[in-house]
Scaffold this motif. Structure first.
Motif, short mmCIF file in Angstrom:
data_model
loop_
_atom_site.label_atom_id
_atom_site.label_comp_id
_atom_site.label_asym_id
_atom_site.label_seq_id
_atom_site.Cartn_x
_atom_site.Cartn_y
_atom_site.Cartn_z
N SER A 186 0.83 -1.21 0.00
CA SER A 186 0.00 0.00 0.00
C SER A 186 0.86 1.25 0.00
O SER A 186 2.06 1.22 0.25
CB SER A 186 -0.91 0.01 1.23
N HIS A 187 0.21 2.39 -0.28
CA HIS A 187 0.87 3.68 -0.23
C HIS A 187 0.37 4.46 0.98
O HIS A 187 0.18 5.67 0.93
CB HIS A 187 0.61 4.46 -1.52
N THR A 188 0.16 3.74 2.06
CA THR A 188 -0.34 4.34 3.29
C THR A 188 0.64 5.35 3.86
O THR A 188 1.84 5.29 3.59
CB THR A 188 -0.60 3.25 4.35
N SER A 189 0.12 6.30 4.63
CA SER A 189 0.98 7.32 5.23
C SER A 189 1.88 6.73 6.32
O SER A 189 2.88 7.34 6.70
CB SER A 189 0.13 8.45 5.82
N SER A 190 1.52 5.57 6.84
CA SER A 190 2.35 4.90 7.84
C SER A 190 3.59 4.34 7.17
O SER A 190 3.50 3.48 6.30
CB SER A 190 1.55 3.77 8.50
N ARG A 191 4.76 4.80 7.57
CA ARG A 191 6.00 4.42 6.90
C ARG A 191 6.79 3.36 7.67
O ARG A 191 7.76 2.81 7.14
CB ARG A 191 6.90 5.64 6.70
N ILE A 192 6.42 3.11 8.91
CA ILE A 192 7.12 2.10 9.71
C ILE A 192 6.12 1.10 10.26
O ILE A 192 5.11 1.47 10.85
CB ILE A 192 7.89 2.73 10.89
N PHE A 193 6.40 -0.18 10.05
CA PHE A 193 5.59 -1.25 10.63
C PHE A 193 6.43 -1.85 11.75
O PHE A 193 7.43 -2.51 11.52
CB PHE A 193 5.28 -2.32 9.58
N TRP A 194 6.01 -1.58 12.99
CA TRP A 194 6.80 -2.01 14.15
C TRP A 194 6.13 -3.23 14.77
O TRP A 194 5.05 -3.15 15.35
CB TRP A 194 6.88 -0.89 15.18
N LEU A 195 6.78 -4.37 14.63
CA LEU A 195 6.26 -5.63 15.17
C LEU A 195 6.99 -5.95 16.47
O LEU A 195 8.21 -6.14 16.47
CB LEU A 195 6.47 -6.76 14.15
N TYR A 196 6.25 -5.98 17.57
CA TYR A 196 6.91 -6.24 18.85
C TYR A 196 6.24 -7.40 19.57
O TYR A 196 5.07 -7.74 19.32
CB TYR A 196 6.92 -4.99 19.73
N GLY A 197 6.98 -8.02 20.48
CA GLY A 197 6.47 -9.15 21.23
C GLY A 197 7.54 -9.69 22.15
O GLY A 197 8.69 -9.24 22.13
N VAL A 198 7.17 -10.66 22.97
CA VAL A 198 8.11 -11.23 23.93
C VAL A 198 9.16 -12.05 23.19
O VAL A 198 8.99 -12.44 22.03
CB VAL A 198 7.38 -12.13 24.95
N ALA A 199 10.26 -12.32 23.87
CA ALA A 199 11.35 -13.10 23.28
C ALA A 199 10.85 -14.50 22.92
O ALA A 199 10.12 -15.13 23.69
CB ALA A 199 12.52 -13.19 24.26
N GLY A 200 11.23 -14.97 21.74
CA GLY A 200 10.88 -16.32 21.33
C GLY A 200 9.50 -16.49 20.72
O GLY A 200 9.07 -17.62 20.48
N CYS A 201 8.81 -15.40 20.43
CA CYS A 201 7.45 -15.52 19.90
C CYS A 201 7.42 -15.64 18.37
O CYS A 201 6.35 -15.75 17.77
CB CYS A 201 6.57 -14.36 20.36
N GLY A 202 8.58 -15.61 17.72
CA GLY A 202 8.62 -15.82 16.27
C GLY A 202 8.80 -14.57 15.44
O GLY A 202 8.58 -14.59 14.23
#
Length: 304
Positions: A153-169
């Motif tokens: 997409s050409h969305t205004s959001s430029r960063i996709f930040w994926l976070y989670g606990v250690a070892g979640c993949g």
């Protein structure tokens, strides 16, 4: 053409032969043609199909319509239509694939002198996604689907930040999306941080890597970067802030409007394992503000 000639002969001889036998013979011919077309369509694109051959096929089916009962023809026509649609879909896929290959070849065409100069910014050999464990088939389907939609997409959001606990993949997701982006020529580069590696936890090496790989796929940025890497202030011991200015900020300012193609994606995995995370995070935000043609996928632990 021989099939068409045979059908013309059958038409003329129809009164002399039992019509059911003729229909049966024509039915068998149609079955053979359909099977042949299926074999061809499964093995080749339809770019080879000449106009004269297309006209012959049209004439062939027209002759059939005059010789075969409508019920038999209808079932065969449905098969033929399915084959025609399949060939059309292959044609539609062929053109973008062809253009993609041209774009890849042109974009990656770097003269030897420029290549050697860029090699001064060599990234850590193990910072790329290749060789990293990716998601098993049928797993992480939802998050991968969301990432697919976001990257396209050409969305205004430029960063996709994926976070989670250690070892979640998170790293597996980063490797999987990197592989998908690479296949569509949308991957700018990757950097997989690792606190156990001096090179891969060093923010200066992250800057080197980002500059090096983005330059290889974005010619406007490459042109600006090549003018910066010979700067006298750029040495092995150059501090992080100065290096960021010379290798990223300044070249990006000169190329912020230099590209109209789909966004390039740079993937950074395990940012929490990089030193000075807070400062690096601020600079990542600045990068996407300077480059509307660049988006970032970042993974880290929740606390970051």
């Amino acid at each position: 053409m021989q099939c068409v000639q045979d059908l013309e002969f059958d038409r003329e001889a129809r009164e002399a032969f039992d019509s059911s036998r003729v229909r049966q013979t024509l039915d068998e011919i149609m079955d053979s043609v359909i099977q042949a077309l299926k074999l061809i369509s499964s093995s080749y694109s339809d770019s080879w199909l000449s106009k004269s051959l297309k006209r012959s096929l049209i004439q062939f089916f027209k002759c059939l319509s005059e010789l075969m009962p409508s019920q038999i023809l209808r079932s065969r026509a449905n098969d033929a239509t399915t084959l025609a649609n399949d060939l059309q879909k292959k044609r539609e896929r062929l053109i973008p694939a062809f253009l993609l290959e041209i774009r890849r070849n042109v974009t990656h065409q770097i003269n030897e002198g420029d290549e050697q100069r860029l090699r001064r910014l060599l990234s850590p050999s193990d910072s790329q996604y290749r060789g990293k464990a990716s998601c098993f088939a049928g797993t992480r389907i939802h998050i991968l689907s969301v990432l697919d939609s976001w990257t396209a997409s050409h969305t205004s959001s430029r960063i996709f930040w994926l976070y989670g606990v250690a070892g979640c993949g998170k790293s597996a997701v980063a490797a999987s999306i990197s592989a998908k982006l690479d296949k569509t020529d949308s991957l700018a580069g990757t950097f997989f941080c690792d606190r156990s590696s001096v090179q891969r936890r060093n923010p200066s090496r992250l800057v080197d890597t980002l500059a090096f790989y983005v330059a290889r796929v974005q010619p406007h940025f490459r042109e600006a970067l090549l003018k910066s890497i010979d700067h006298p202030d750029l040495t092995v011991n150059t501090d992080f802030a100065t290096k960021f200015d010379l290798l990223v900020r300044d070249p990006l300012k000169k190329t912020s409007n230099g590209s109209t193609r789909s966004p390039l994606i740079f993937v950074i995995d395990a940012l929490d394992e990089c030193e000075d995370v807070s400062r690096v995070s601020q600079l990542l935000v600045e990068i996407v503000k300077l480059a509307p043609w660049l988006k970032l996928v970042v993974t880290s632990r929740e606390s970051d």
